[in-house]
Write a protein that holds these residues in place. Structure first.
Motif, PDB file in Angstrom:
ATOM      1  N   PHE A  61      98.512 -15.821  50.918  1.00 46.40           N
ATOM      2  CA  PHE A  61      99.251 -17.017  51.332  1.00 46.40           C
ATOM      3  C   PHE A  61      98.616 -17.660  52.561  1.00 46.40           C
ATOM      4  O   PHE A  61      98.336 -18.864  52.583  1.00 46.40           O
ATOM      5  CB  PHE A  61     100.727 -16.690  51.608  1.00 46.40           C
ATOM      6  N   TRP A  62      98.390 -16.843  53.632  1.00 50.64           N
ATOM      7  CA  TRP A  62      97.881 -17.495  54.845  1.00 50.64           C
ATOM      8  C   TRP A  62      96.437 -17.962  54.680  1.00 50.64           C
ATOM      9  O   TRP A  62      96.051 -18.998  55.205  1.00 50.64           O
ATOM     10  CB  TRP A  62      98.130 -16.697  56.127  1.00 50.64           C
ATOM     11  N   LEU A  63      95.663 -17.231  53.881  1.00 48.89           N
ATOM     12  CA  LEU A  63      94.273 -17.688  53.682  1.00 48.89           C
ATOM     13  C   LEU A  63      94.228 -18.994  52.895  1.00 48.89           C
ATOM     14  O   LEU A  63      93.417 -19.881  53.178  1.00 48.89           O
ATOM     15  CB  LEU A  63      93.488 -16.621  52.924  1.00 48.89           C
ATOM     16  N   LYS A  64      95.130 -19.118  51.925  1.00 45.45           N
ATOM     17  CA  LYS A  64      95.183 -20.359  51.131  1.00 45.45           C
ATOM     18  C   LYS A  64      95.528 -21.545  52.030  1.00 45.45           C
ATOM     19  O   LYS A  64      94.926 -22.611  51.946  1.00 45.45           O
ATOM     20  CB  LYS A  64      96.254 -20.192  50.040  1.00 45.45           C
ATOM     21  N   GLU A  65      96.497 -21.330  52.914  1.00 41.82           N
ATOM     22  CA  GLU A  65      96.881 -22.393  53.843  1.00 41.82           C
ATOM     23  C   GLU A  65      95.749 -22.701  54.830  1.00 41.82           C
ATOM     24  O   GLU A  65      95.491 -23.859  55.157  1.00 41.82           O
ATOM     25  CB  GLU A  65      98.142 -21.988  54.607  1.00 41.82           C
ATOM     26  N   LEU A  66      95.079 -21.661  55.306  1.00 42.33           N
ATOM     27  CA  LEU A  66      93.991 -21.883  56.266  1.00 42.33           C
ATOM     28  C   LEU A  66      92.856 -22.659  55.601  1.00 42.33           C
ATOM     29  O   LEU A  66      92.218 -23.506  56.227  1.00 42.33           O
ATOM     30  CB  LEU A  66      93.477 -20.557  56.840  1.00 42.33           C
ATOM     31  N   LYS A  67      92.619 -22.379  54.348  1.00 45.55           N
ATOM     32  CA  LYS A  67      91.576 -23.124  53.624  1.00 45.55           C
ATOM     33  C   LYS A  67      91.930 -24.620  53.584  1.00 45.55           C
ATOM     34  O   LYS A  67      91.070 -25.481  53.709  1.00 45.55           O
ATOM     35  CB  LYS A  67      91.440 -22.575  52.199  1.00 45.55           C
ATOM     36  N   ARG A  68      93.193 -24.898  53.453  1.00 46.04           N
ATOM     37  CA  ARG A  68      93.635 -26.297  53.400  1.00 46.04           C
ATOM     38  C   ARG A  68      93.494 -26.991  54.762  1.00 46.04           C
ATOM     39  O   ARG A  68      93.043 -28.136  54.832  1.00 46.04           O
ATOM     40  CB  ARG A  68      95.103 -26.349  52.937  1.00 46.04           C
ATOM     41  N   VAL A  69      93.853 -26.294  55.839  1.00 45.05           N
ATOM     42  CA  VAL A  69      93.901 -26.960  57.150  1.00 45.05           C
ATOM     43  C   VAL A  69      92.573 -26.934  57.911  1.00 45.05           C
ATOM     44  O   VAL A  69      92.422 -27.631  58.913  1.00 45.05           O
ATOM     45  CB  VAL A  69      95.029 -26.398  58.051  1.00 45.05           C
ATOM     46  N   ILE A  70      91.613 -26.137  57.458  1.00 50.10           N
ATOM     47  CA  ILE A  70      90.329 -26.072  58.175  1.00 50.10           C
ATOM     48  C   ILE A  70      89.421 -27.208  57.670  1.00 50.10           C
ATOM     49  O   ILE A  70      89.447 -27.560  56.487  1.00 50.10           O
ATOM     50  CB  ILE A  70      89.634 -24.688  57.982  1.00 50.10           C
ATOM     51  N   LYS A  71      88.662 -27.789  58.595  1.00 52.22           N
ATOM     52  CA  LYS A  71      87.735 -28.865  58.197  1.00 52.22           C
ATOM     53  C   LYS A  71      86.563 -28.274  57.399  1.00 52.22           C
ATOM     54  O   LYS A  71      86.204 -27.106  57.606  1.00 52.22           O
ATOM     55  CB  LYS A  71      87.161 -29.540  59.449  1.00 52.22           C
ATOM     56  N   PRO A  72      85.922 -29.072  56.585  1.00 47.14           N
ATOM     57  CA  PRO A  72      84.723 -28.576  55.878  1.00 47.14           C
ATOM     58  C   PRO A  72      83.640 -28.126  56.865  1.00 47.14           C
ATOM     59  O   PRO A  72      82.840 -27.256  56.561  1.00 47.14           O
ATOM     60  CB  PRO A  72      84.256 -29.783  55.065  1.00 47.14           C
ATOM     61  N   THR A  73      83.651 -28.719  58.068  1.00 46.31           N
ATOM     62  CA  THR A  73      82.675 -28.323  59.096  1.00 46.31           C
ATOM     63  C   THR A  73      83.150 -27.104  59.898  1.00 46.31           C
ATOM     64  O   THR A  73      82.418 -26.601  60.750  1.00 46.31           O
ATOM     65  CB  THR A  73      82.460 -29.475  60.099  1.00 46.31           C
ATOM     66  N   GLY A  74      84.365 -26.681  59.648  1.00 45.49           N
ATOM     67  CA  GLY A  74      84.942 -25.579  60.425  1.00 45.49           C
ATOM     68  C   GLY A  74      84.704 -24.228  59.768  1.00 45.49           C
ATOM     69  O   GLY A  74      84.076 -24.128  58.714  1.00 45.49           O
ATOM     70  N   SER A  75      85.209 -23.196  60.412  1.00 44.56           N
ATOM     71  CA  SER A  75      85.114 -21.861  59.807  1.00 44.56           C
ATOM     72  C   SER A  75      86.287 -21.002  60.256  1.00 44.56           C
ATOM     73  O   SER A  75      86.987 -21.325  61.224  1.00 44.56           O
ATOM     74  CB  SER A  75      83.781 -21.190  60.142  1.00 44.56           C
TER      75      SER A  75
END
Ligand SMILES: C[S@@+](CC[C@H](N)C(=O)[O-])C[C@H]1O[C@@H](n2cnc3c(N)ncnc32)[C@H](O)[C@@H]1O
Length: 278
Positions: free
Chosen positions: A80-94
């Motif tokens: 759950f949290w990884l799915k959300e983090l994937k959504r909120v992180i920029k493509p340039t982010g990590s």
């Protein structure tokens, strides 16, 4: 609490409820030190005698309520949290994720299921690890940190401060040579400086040096840093000092207050003050 310049955004809330409120592609960096699921579920006490099925009873990190993952099993909550983090992180982010063998398998599989590319697996080697008291297994002396991003193989846009990572030097790291490429094994003693404990401590508090190294590699000056599981505030303090706007959630009152005190102090250090409650 929020600092007047909005550089600090710390909330005593359940991150699972709050993550959906963020816009897509908002964060430049996310550092996750989640509950490892290493606590016993039998009885909440500190006597060290409780057994943890599958891992033996000797990995007695803590018997904290927040580490029990009672409602969601570890795999589900990680997903759950990884799915959300994937959504909120920029493509340039990590995203950087701390783990031990209790949850590292879940984290790795969830990243693969979600299409988060693993950039590196870092081994944080703790030279001064606490001995295994029973003498029935090896002394656990490392943790694993996964560095992941959401771009695809053909379009890797994530920030990598390559020159800074090469230039990095720490006299306490016997493996890193200044001017040479940063390797995936980091020799960072697990002890904390006195200032890191001056407002109290957290049972799984990380030394600032680990986050400072992450920031050297992937930090973005004036960017947004998300710390989903704040604890004593280590990652937020390091991010603030690096020059990022920091966002974090801590569900426990005691640790929220500890993180707040550390952040207020860090902000004074950076010569800005005045807080307002939210
Ligand atoms: C592993 S600790 C983080 C320690 C931190 N790296 C430090 O150096 O102090 C995880 C923290 O997440 C908090 N936590 C657990 N579940 C949470 C949730 N759903 N929302 C917000 N915080 C949570 C726990 O109370 C705990 O303090």
């Amino acid at each position: 609490m929020r600092s007047v310049d909005n550089k600090i955004n710390l909330q005593q809330k359940d991150v699972f409820e709050e993550l959906p409120n963020f816009n897509n592609d908002f964060f430049d960096l996310c550092i996750v030190d989640p509950p490892y699921g290493a606590s016993t579920t039998k009885k909440w006490n500190y006597d060290g005698n409780q057994k943890l099925k599958g891992f033996g009873g000797d990995w007695k990190l803590t018997s904290e309520v927040w580490d029990l993952l009672s409602q969601n099993d570890s795999f589900q909550s990680t997903y759950f949290w990884l799915k959300e983090l994937k959504r909120v992180i920029k493509p340039t982010g990590s995203i950087w994720i701390h783990s031990t063998y209790h949850n590292s398998g879940f984290v790795n599989v969830c990243c693969q299921l979600l299409g988060l590319e693993i950039i590196n697996e870092v081994v944080w080697y703790k030279r001064n690890a606490f001995p295994n008291l029973s003498g029935r297994r090896l002394t656990a002396s490392h943790e694993t940190i996964l560095w992941v991003h959401k771009g695809c193989e053909k379009k890797r846009e994530y920030v990598f401060n390559y020159e800074e990572s090469k230039a990095f030097f720490s006299s306490s790291d016997l493996l890193k040579e200044q001017g040479k490429q940063m390797r995936t094994v980091w020799d960072i003693p697990n002890n904390k400086a006195k200032e890191e404990m001056q407002f109290g401590s957290h049972p799984t508090q990380k030394p600032l040096r680990v986050t400072e190294r992450i920031l050297t590699i992937a930090g973005v000056k004036n960017g947004n840093l998300l710390v989903p599981f704040v604890g004593s505030g280590t990652e937020m303090v390091a991010g603030l000092k690096y020059g990022m706007t920091v966002f974090g959630f801590e569900i426990e009152n005691e640790y929220y207050n500890l993180a707040k005190a550390r952040l207020e102090h860090a902000l004074q250090d950076t010569r800005t003050q005045l807080f307002q409650a939210i």
